[in-house]
Design a protein around this motif. Structure first.
Motif: not given
Lengths: 338, 338
Positions: A113-124
């Motif tokens: 879940d963390y990898r995806r959120l980082i990968g998609s640029g969703r969170v800082d």
């Protein structure tokens, strides 16, 4: 050595460039095995999405990922988690950020879940809750060099930014208060062995007891689920002891456990506050609504949330952080249960 | 008539194109008066961000905005709101969406938050909580034609998609249960006059009383804050009545009010469940932890959350929605307080 691109990921995963883009940007569903292959390729190649292109588009996402380990069913979830979540939403809003909350039943699945959120640029950046020993999320985020702050600590030798309440001090405040009131047989109800927070708080209890020359007795230490029922059953067992071996006071690691303890004492014909003293932890709204109102150790959740956000925003901006590990002092709230 | 563009907004607000873009995409802080001018221009011109361009970039945001009216301080916030928030995070995740939660202390200021989230393309739709009469958010979202679902109803003639619990039925179940047990002087503790949920539940109480040929007495109806203290003080006043005018049973609109009522009854020397019956609403975890455990009306929060998400996703996808207004049946959980 060139920069790893989306095309490299596509080649490695054996899919088209477009499919990788869809997965990374999470815009379309693709078959699970394809998705798994793509994330494996992202991971193997160390692919980092084109931050520059993303920056051009929207600079920052102004979103903070916040996750915690969910309990089942959520209706029984700790009020501390719920109150902290609400506090974080408001503290993030105060600095013009949004919170993106997500929960995870199984820690291992969670790194994805963390990898995806980082990968998609969703969170800082992220705020992590429900941290334990050997938490895979910490290793992952430290390696990725992605900004995050923990609400809670992990292994002592793992250096990362965190904010925590001094749980050992909280238990010491509770034990000191009971000893002052003449108690010597003080029992402990806490979380399971090998849980980070459970061990810290048990340690605080043991140290405080020894400070008062009281040898903690194994039979007066109960560790298990953080539930009303566990607290109730532990005290019910102690009430079956002969009077000389019974505890006269009980410290716990949550108000829910303490209210369970209170229920068992009442069922056993004891008047809590007179025949037995009980101390909670959290200062949940529950604590002042039960009878007798609970003496408890207050966690400064709002202040913890504010400090987490403050540190995280500095990390995101690349600004220096003076205090990147903050241990907050809990407060003993004395009520009628002692 | 051409499409309103960012440049039109910039001209009207008297700022640069870049400044408008920064505000709409929420990437930089600009002075508050400049920001206000820009949003006024957006509103006046009816500017809609370039949905097509946004779609090209990322199709959908896969985010659902969720807001509720926050109470101060958040530590006292209703556990129902907290549990619903957690349930919504998980129900959204189950359909591969993220929840973007935000709270608002003042309803009027709140429409701006919705406008910004729509304008910046951050969310695909909204779930609204804490809905009341004349809720400006409803008018705004209906006019904007943006997908949303309400957890709760508003004015009866306002047609929008919602999911709600049948609060009137909940009060009827409570009154029926008490009448069956022989009570006739049944008091009501609820929310203030002119609150949507408060009126619905009071209506359920009044109707149920009349069904049993019991004339509701104004002096046995207390309306005010949803707090432990308000419930406690209402019952304390009734206990000062001469015995013939005292209520023998009390229905409430929240477990917090009921626990306050329970505290006053206990202080007054009554044994709840024997000398007085008390019924809560919500089935908060609190309800089974107090003594005596509370009979209460259970809200199916998880199911409500799931239904909200299901309807919203269909609206976002432009799919037909068979049931766009769902009234869920609450359940009476009988425990020792009656």
């Amino acid at each position: 050595l060139g920069r790893v691109t989306l095309k490299d990921v596509a080649a490695k995963a054996g899919v088209s460039y477009q499919t990788v883009s869809k997965v990374i940007n999470r815009t379309y569903k693709v078959p699970p095995d394809t998705e798994a292959r793509i994330w494996a390729a992202v991971s193997a190649l160390g692919y980092v999405p084109d931050q520059q292109a993303r920056n051009l588009r929207s600079q920052r996402s102004r979103m903070i990922g916040y996750s915690w380990q969910s309990e089942t069913p959520p209706e029984t979830s700790s009020n501390v988690q719920n109150v902290f979540l609400t506090a974080m939403v408001e503290e993030a809003a105060a600095v013009d950020y949004y919170l993106l909350p997500f929960s995870h039943p199984v820690r291992d699945a969670h790194v994805e879940d963390y990898r995806r959120l980082i990968g998609s640029g969703r969170v800082d950046g992220f705020v992590l809750s429900s941290i334990d020993y050997d938490d895979r999320r910490l290793a992952f985020l430290l390696e990725a060099g992605f900004p995050f702050v923990g609400f809670g600590r992990s292994d002592p030798d793992l250096d990362f930014p965190w904010v925590d309440v001094d749980g050992a001090l909280g238990l010491k405040l509770a034990v000191d208060h009971l000893v002052e009131r003449g108690h010597r047989r003080i029992a402990f109800i806490g979380w399971p062995a090998h849980s980070r927070v459970g061990d810290t708080r048990l340690g605080g209890y043991l140290d405080a007891m020894r400070t008062h020359d009281l040898e903690p007795e194994p039979e007066l230490i109960a560790r298990g689920a953080s539930s009303f029922e566990f607290g109730r059953d532990a005290v019910a067992r102690w009430l079956d002891f002969p009077t000389s071996r019974r505890p006269t006071a009980i410290v716990t690691v949550s108000d829910t456990l303490a209210v369970g303890a209170l229920d068992a004492a009442r069922s056993g014909g004891l008047v809590v506050g007179r025949d037995m003293a009980i101390i909670g932890f959290d200062d949940d709204p529950l604590a002042r609504m039960v009878w007798p109102p609970l003496t408890t150790v207050r966690q400064p959740l709002r202040e913890i949330g504010r400090a987490c956000i403050e540190i995280l925003i500095r990390l995101i901006k690349g600004e220096p952080v003076e205090h990147r590990q903050i241990l907050m002092t809990p407060e003993l709230i004395v009520r009628e249960s002692t």
